[in-house]
Design a protein around this motif. Structure first.
Motif, PDB file in Angstrom:
ATOM      1  N   GLY A 131      -3.591  44.714  10.127  1.00  0.00           N
ATOM      2  CA  GLY A 131      -3.842  42.812  10.890  1.00  0.00           C
ATOM      3  C   GLY A 131      -4.267  43.504  12.218  1.00  0.00           C
ATOM      4  N   GLY A 132      -4.600  41.996  13.098  1.00  0.00           N
ATOM      5  CA  GLY A 132      -5.394  42.506  14.375  1.00  0.00           C
ATOM      6  C   GLY A 132      -6.090  41.377  14.760  1.00  0.00           C
ATOM      7  N   LEU A 133      -6.719  40.880  15.643  1.00  0.00           N
ATOM      8  CA  LEU A 133      -7.880  40.052  16.869  1.00  0.00           C
ATOM      9  C   LEU A 133      -9.172  39.905  15.766  1.00  0.00           C
ATOM     10  N   VAL A 134      -9.891  38.548  15.713  1.00  0.00           N
ATOM     11  CA  VAL A 134     -10.879  39.165  14.992  1.00  0.00           C
ATOM     12  C   VAL A 134     -11.109  37.933  14.662  1.00  0.00           C
ATOM     13  N   GLN A 135     -12.942  37.798  14.954  1.00  0.00           N
ATOM     14  CA  GLN A 135     -13.524  36.495  15.174  1.00  0.00           C
ATOM     15  C   GLN A 135     -13.735  35.319  13.352  1.00  0.00           C
ATOM     16  N   ALA A 136     -13.598  34.425  14.518  1.00  0.00           N
ATOM     17  CA  ALA A 136     -13.835  33.561  13.083  1.00  0.00           C
ATOM     18  C   ALA A 136     -15.585  34.221  12.033  1.00  0.00           C
TER      19      ALA A 136
ATOM     20  N   GLY B 286       2.682  40.214 -16.837  1.00  0.00           N
ATOM     21  CA  GLY B 286       1.079  39.163 -16.446  1.00  0.00           C
ATOM     22  C   GLY B 286       1.641  38.466 -15.704  1.00  0.00           C
ATOM     23  N   PHE B 287       2.762  37.480 -15.574  1.00  0.00           N
ATOM     24  CA  PHE B 287       3.140  36.603 -14.144  1.00  0.00           C
ATOM     25  C   PHE B 287       3.153  37.097 -13.024  1.00  0.00           C
ATOM     26  N   THR B 288       2.219  35.893 -11.938  1.00  0.00           N
ATOM     27  CA  THR B 288       1.880  35.659 -10.513  1.00  0.00           C
ATOM     28  C   THR B 288       3.220  34.662 -10.263  1.00  0.00           C
ATOM     29  N   TYR B 289       3.502  34.908  -9.016  1.00  0.00           N
ATOM     30  CA  TYR B 289       5.476  34.071  -8.557  1.00  0.00           C
ATOM     31  C   TYR B 289       4.231  33.405  -7.403  1.00  0.00           C
ATOM     32  N   TYR B 290       4.520  32.950  -7.095  1.00  0.00           N
ATOM     33  CA  TYR B 290       4.064  31.383  -5.916  1.00  0.00           C
ATOM     34  C   TYR B 290       5.111  31.008  -4.730  1.00  0.00           C
ATOM     35  N   ARG B 291       6.486  31.392  -5.147  1.00  0.00           N
ATOM     36  CA  ARG B 291       7.225  30.694  -4.618  1.00  0.00           C
ATOM     37  C   ARG B 291       8.077  31.771  -3.898  1.00  0.00           C
ATOM     38  N   ASP B 292       8.735  31.836  -2.764  1.00  0.00           N
ATOM     39  CA  ASP B 292       8.718  32.827  -1.617  1.00  0.00           C
ATOM     40  C   ASP B 292      10.094  34.044  -2.431  1.00  0.00           C
ATOM     41  N   THR B 293      11.312  32.079  -2.748  1.00  0.00           N
ATOM     42  CA  THR B 293      12.274  32.387  -3.778  1.00  0.00           C
ATOM     43  C   THR B 293      12.301  33.475  -4.827  1.00  0.00           C
ATOM     44  N   SER B 294      11.182  33.862  -4.885  1.00  0.00           N
ATOM     45  CA  SER B 294      11.006  34.532  -6.085  1.00  0.00           C
ATOM     46  C   SER B 294      10.927  36.204  -5.982  1.00  0.00           C
ATOM     47  N   TYR B 295      11.349  36.228  -4.693  1.00  0.00           N
ATOM     48  CA  TYR B 295      10.721  37.684  -4.559  1.00  0.00           C
ATOM     49  C   TYR B 295      12.178  38.541  -3.546  1.00  0.00           C
ATOM     50  N   ASP B 296      12.232  39.921  -3.704  1.00  0.00           N
ATOM     51  CA  ASP B 296      13.331  40.752  -3.687  1.00  0.00           C
ATOM     52  C   ASP B 296      13.438  40.892  -1.746  1.00  0.00           C
ATOM     53  N   ASP B 297      12.145  41.555  -1.911  1.00  0.00           N
ATOM     54  CA  ASP B 297      12.176  42.963  -0.429  1.00  0.00           C
ATOM     55  C   ASP B 297      10.691  42.134  -0.233  1.00  0.00           C
ATOM     56  N   TRP B 298      10.750  42.467   1.313  1.00  0.00           N
ATOM     57  CA  TRP B 298       9.550  41.735   2.329  1.00  0.00           C
ATOM     58  C   TRP B 298       9.823  43.102   3.397  1.00  0.00           C
ATOM     59  N   GLY B 299       8.253  42.884   3.835  1.00  0.00           N
ATOM     60  CA  GLY B 299       7.943  43.831   4.909  1.00  0.00           C
ATOM     61  C   GLY B 299       8.201  43.129   6.494  1.00  0.00           C
ATOM     62  N   GLN B 300       8.044  44.017   7.087  1.00  0.00           N
ATOM     63  CA  GLN B 300       7.822  43.211   8.408  1.00  0.00           C
ATOM     64  C   GLN B 300       7.071  42.091   8.593  1.00  0.00           C
ATOM     65  N   GLY B 301       5.555  41.823   8.570  1.00  0.00           N
ATOM     66  CA  GLY B 301       4.500  41.024   8.736  1.00  0.00           C
ATOM     67  C   GLY B 301       3.325  42.157   9.909  1.00  0.00           C
ATOM     68  N   THR B 302       3.192  41.559   9.289  1.00  0.00           N
ATOM     69  CA  THR B 302       1.712  42.291  10.629  1.00  0.00           C
ATOM     70  C   THR B 302       1.247  40.262  11.115  1.00  0.00           C
ATOM     71  N   GLN B 303       0.788  41.080  12.208  1.00  0.00           N
ATOM     72  CA  GLN B 303       0.170  39.549  12.779  1.00  0.00           C
ATOM     73  C   GLN B 303      -1.490  39.497  12.731  1.00  0.00           C
ATOM     74  N   ILE B 304      -2.404  38.544  12.640  1.00  0.00           N
ATOM     75  CA  ILE B 304      -3.378  38.517  11.916  1.00  0.00           C
ATOM     76  C   ILE B 304      -3.865  36.879  13.367  1.00  0.00           C
ATOM     77  N   THR B 305      -4.502  37.629  14.224  1.00  0.00           N
ATOM     78  CA  THR B 305      -4.730  36.217  15.159  1.00  0.00           C
ATOM     79  C   THR B 305      -6.970  36.028  14.928  1.00  0.00           C
ATOM     80  N   VAL B 306      -7.433  35.061  14.421  1.00  0.00           N
ATOM     81  CA  VAL B 306      -8.790  34.268  14.398  1.00  0.00           C
ATOM     82  C   VAL B 306      -8.722  33.881  15.567  1.00  0.00           C
ATOM     83  N   SER B 307      -9.784  34.492  16.550  1.00  0.00           N
ATOM     84  CA  SER B 307     -10.238  33.588  17.320  1.00  0.00           C
ATOM     85  C   SER B 307     -11.726  32.638  17.239  1.00  0.00           C
ATOM     86  N   SER B 308     -11.963  31.636  17.864  1.00  0.00           N
ATOM     87  CA  SER B 308     -12.929  30.602  17.701  1.00  0.00           C
ATOM     88  C   SER B 308     -13.775  31.026  18.453  1.00  0.00           C
TER      89      SER B 308
END
Length: 127
Positions: free
Chosen positions: A9-14, A105-127
């Motif tokens: 993650g990080g800061l990036v320009q548009a 072969g299945f894909t899952y788009y509902r967050d309730t389908s998932y068992d484990d989560w990461g801590q997250g990483t921030q993405i900031t896009v500047s205009s």
């Protein structure tokens, strides 16, 4: 339980690009469906992309389709999210998630389908 650690993650320009990585623990990573979600400021968490196990089938939200690409390297227990043509509205905390015992072969788009989560990483896009 699967431990997930995001990075990149990080800061990036548009218009710029970033690649997120998500490293997973677990001996059967190749059998996990993996997903990417994000939560922008003042918004609810939303689906971004998912990739199945084995076949590598992918599915994207309309807002990122054509700009983001999910991929995985099972030998490295890592899933990636390549983000191109970034926009200010892509600013968010990005999370990866793992679904154990996924259907082949299945894909899952509902967050309730998932068992484990990461801590997250921030993405900031500047205009």
């Amino acid at each position: 339980q699967v431990q997930l650690v995001e990075s990149g993650g990080g800061l990036v320009q548009a218009g710029g690009s970033l690649r997120l990585s998500c490293a997973a623990s677990g001996r059967t990573f190749s059998m996990y469906a993996m997903g990417w979600f994000r939560q922008g400021p003042g918004k609810e968490r939303e689906f971004v992309a998912t990739i199945s196990w084995s076949t590598g089938n992918t599915y994207y939200s309309d807002s990122v389709k054509g700009r983001f690409t999910a991929s995985r390297d099972n030998a490295r227990n890592t899933v990636y999210l390549q983000m191109n043509s970034l926009k200010p509205e892509d600013t968010a905390v990005y999370y990866c998630a793992a679904k154990r015992n996924a259907v082949y072969g299945f894909t899952y788009y509902r967050d309730t389908s998932y068992d484990d989560w990461g801590q997250g990483t921030q993405i900031t896009v500047s205009s």
